[in-house]
Design a protein around this motif. Structure first.
Motif, PDB file in Angstrom:
ATOM      1  N   TYR A 313      60.716  66.698  16.709  1.00  0.00           N
ATOM      2  CA  TYR A 313      61.530  66.332  15.551  1.00  0.00           C
ATOM      3  C   TYR A 313      62.534  67.414  15.177  1.00  0.00           C
ATOM      4  CZ  TYR A 313      59.289  61.903  14.702  1.00  0.00           C
ATOM      5  OH  TYR A 313      58.894  60.590  14.821  1.00  0.00           O
ATOM      6  N   ILE A 326      56.061  64.371   9.331  1.00  0.00           N
ATOM      7  CA  ILE A 326      55.971  63.199  10.198  1.00  0.00           C
ATOM      8  C   ILE A 326      54.522  62.722  10.325  1.00  0.00           C
ATOM      9  CG2 ILE A 326      56.384  62.374  12.546  1.00  0.00           C
ATOM     10  CD1 ILE A 326      58.888  62.772  10.795  1.00  0.00           C
ATOM     11  N   ALA A 329      53.327  59.475   8.652  1.00  0.00           N
ATOM     12  CA  ALA A 329      53.414  58.158   9.302  1.00  0.00           C
ATOM     13  C   ALA A 329      52.071  57.783   9.926  1.00  0.00           C
ATOM     14  CB  ALA A 329      54.512  58.165  10.370  1.00  0.00           C
ATOM     15  N   TRP A 393      65.670  59.024  13.849  1.00  0.00           N
ATOM     16  CA  TRP A 393      64.297  59.521  13.702  1.00  0.00           C
ATOM     17  C   TRP A 393      63.310  58.449  13.233  1.00  0.00           C
ATOM     18  CZ3 TRP A 393      61.598  59.295   9.167  1.00  0.00           C
ATOM     19  CH2 TRP A 393      62.329  59.041   7.995  1.00  0.00           C
ATOM     20  N   THR A 397      59.283  57.137  14.620  1.00  0.00           N
ATOM     21  CA  THR A 397      58.322  57.375  13.539  1.00  0.00           C
ATOM     22  C   THR A 397      57.540  56.106  13.199  1.00  0.00           C
ATOM     23  OG1 THR A 397      59.777  59.084  12.634  1.00  0.00           O
ATOM     24  CG2 THR A 397      58.060  58.223  11.177  1.00  0.00           C
ATOM     25  N   LEU A 400      54.533  55.730  15.255  1.00  0.00           N
ATOM     26  CA  LEU A 400      53.392  56.573  14.872  1.00  0.00           C
ATOM     27  C   LEU A 400      52.509  55.881  13.837  1.00  0.00           C
ATOM     28  CD1 LEU A 400      55.026  60.123  14.681  1.00  0.00           C
ATOM     29  CD2 LEU A 400      53.647  59.134  16.529  1.00  0.00           C
TER      30      LEU A 400
END
Length: 509
Positions: A313, A326, A329, A393, A397, A400
């Motif tokens: 990231y 992150i 997520a 991004w 994500t 995830l």
């Protein structure tokens, strides 16, 4: 292991008076008349405790596991800064702050679960929590690397206590239906701990110092220790022994001994019969071996992500601290598993309404979803990240979230299956799984950077996705053939025989 017989098991008093006395105190004799066991409605049996009592105990125990688990994944961020202070390579620093902790956990998984089955659980939780707080505090103050290594090993061994014996505590207190939610709350707490560790440590270290990472965990764990002093012992065999002894002391009658499959007359017997039970389960039980491999590889992904996600990231413009966010997520996916537990509850209520017995295989629906979701989420992530596919991004994500959901389903369902299949010995069965999980979780971070640097982000993630895809064959095998495999398992079959001897009815009690 069979209960130890006693020459005094045949009372000199009229048998009728003994039976009447036992029934007055919600106890009864086993069919052979040699031992005392619980009556179904005994108010002091853990299954019959009040909801408030059970809720307090399970919340405190899950909170302990959450915080200690967070302290394990927080080691990666500490390692990234401590390497400069001690002039170490990144791999050596990760080994000291992450891998050694998990190797200590391996040792703990061998010793503590069978100890809890033989000698009880409450004191082990308190010891684990209190000494873990001390270890964190010592690491924060220590300037000697050997001392840090020793404390990290000890802390890892202690971390095995909540992680491996919570399953046993849940089986002690909850019936088959209630265990759906109890196991879910535990796995949610444990997985949130895995996710919370990197976020907490990144911000603590950025604002203060890597040593404050351990000071803050020490303070939090110490607070949990105080709350644990008020939980109750939940091991039914120990509580039954207390009940029989209390009745014997009060009446001075020669009452038969309690039925106790956990009885360990001495430490030598403990070492021979109980200490190596997790290893015995791991190598002799196909169910445990397969579950151990799946859970270990799946949950070790979180430890890989502590090394891999932030650099990925950062390529998309995130800073080191914001990159840790992150993990939220994955946490969101964890919470979404609530909907599957509602579906599980509906399925079991439907089965009960038909008058059919509830079997462990009836709770495997979530595994059938989790396996494919994990594979899909990892393939999605693998080919929406730079350098091959520089997507916005948010695109990788979202994948995830699927990964977090799948990991929680795999964790919850398979640990629940262990608890249902191995019942009274679920702590040792869980320990067998935890042993391999700790080994892989400690090993994966050591080669994560080399793997991603050598293969590239996309190919490295594709390797993980391919492994997850191979795991998709396991859910249908367990769903359709699990009962047949379980009935062929000597230890699983013996665990259910013990439940019948103890007078437990898994459907409602």
């Amino acid at each position: 292991m069979q209960p130890v017989s006693s020459e005094s098991s045949i009372s000199t008093e009229p048998k009728a008076s003994i039976l009447e006395l036992l029934h007055e105190h919600y106890l009864e004799l086993t069919p052979d008349g040699r031992y005392v066991r619980w009556l179904r409605d005994h108010p002091r049996h853990p299954r019959n405790w009040s909801g408030l009592r059970k809720g307090y105990d399970i919340i405190l125990i899950c909170l302990l596991d959450l915080i200690i688990t967070a302290s394990s994944t927080a080691g990666s961020a500490a390692a990234a800064r401590a390497k400069y202070e001690y002039d170490m390579s990144a791999t050596l620093s990760t080994f000291i702050f992450v891998t050694i902790f998990l190797l200590g956990q391996v040792a703990g998984t061998i010793l503590f679960p069978p100890w809890s089955e033989a000698f009880g659980r409450k004191n082990m939780y308190i010891v684990s929590s209190g000494l873990s707080a001390i270890c964190c505090m010592v690491i924060g103050f220590a300037r000697s690397m050997p001392l840090i290594i020793i404390m990290r090993i000890v802390a890892g061994a202690l971390s095995a206590i909540p992680y491996t014996i919570i399953g046993g505590s849940i089986e002690d207190m909850f019936n088959a239906h209630a265990r759906i939610w109890a196991m879910f709350y535990w796995t949610i707490a444990s997985n949130i701990g895995l996710i919370l560790g990197p976020i907490m440590s990144s911000y603590i270290i950025a604002g203060l110092d890597w040593r404050w990472n351990f000071f803050i965990f020490a303070i939090i764990i110490a607070g949990v220790t105080g709350g644990l002093c008020f939980i109750r012992e939940s091991r039914p065999s120990m509580l039954l022994a207390y009940e029989v002894q209390r009745l014997t002391d009060a009446t001075m009658l020669s009452i038969p001994p309690p039925l106790n499959h956990d009885h360990i007359p001495d430490l030598n017997t403990f070492a021979k019969e109980a200490l190596f039970r997790p290893a015995q389960l791991f190598f002799q039980e196909p169910i445990i071996l397969v579950i151990a491999i799946i859970i270990s590889v799946a949950m070790s992904l979180i430890y890989m992500f502590t090394e891999a996600l932030q650099p990925i990231y950062e390529l998309m413009g995130f800073s080191e601290t914001t990159g840790s966010l992150i993990f939220i997520a994955i946490g969101l996916g964890t919470v979404l598993s609530t909907f599957t537990r509602v579906l599980d509850s509906y399925i079991l209520n439907h089965i009960r309404s038909q008058g059919r017995p509830i079997k462990p295989e009836h709770k495997l629906f979530g595994l059938g979803i989790g396996g494919p979701f994990l594979a899909a989420g990892l393939w999605w992530f693998a080919w929406t990240i730079p350098p091959e596919t520089p997507s916005p991004w948010i695109v990788p994500t979202i994948s995830l979230v699927l990964v977090g959901y799948a990991l929680t389903e795999i964790d919850t369902v398979l640990y629940g299956y262990i608890s249902d299949a191995y019942l009274s010995y679920s702590a040792s069965a869980t320990a067998a799984v935890a042993l391999l999980r700790a080994l892989l979780s400690g090993a994966f971070p050591l080669f994560t950077r080399q793997m991603f640097d050598g293969l590239g982000n996309n190919v490295a993630m594709s390797v993980l996705a391919a492994i997850a895809t191979a795991f998709c064959i396991v859910p249908p095998v367990f769903i359709f053939y699990g009962e047949r495999i379980r009935r062929a398992s000597k230890f699983a079959r013996y665990s259910w025989e013990i439940q019948e001897e103890l007078g437990k009815d898994e459907g409602d009690w």
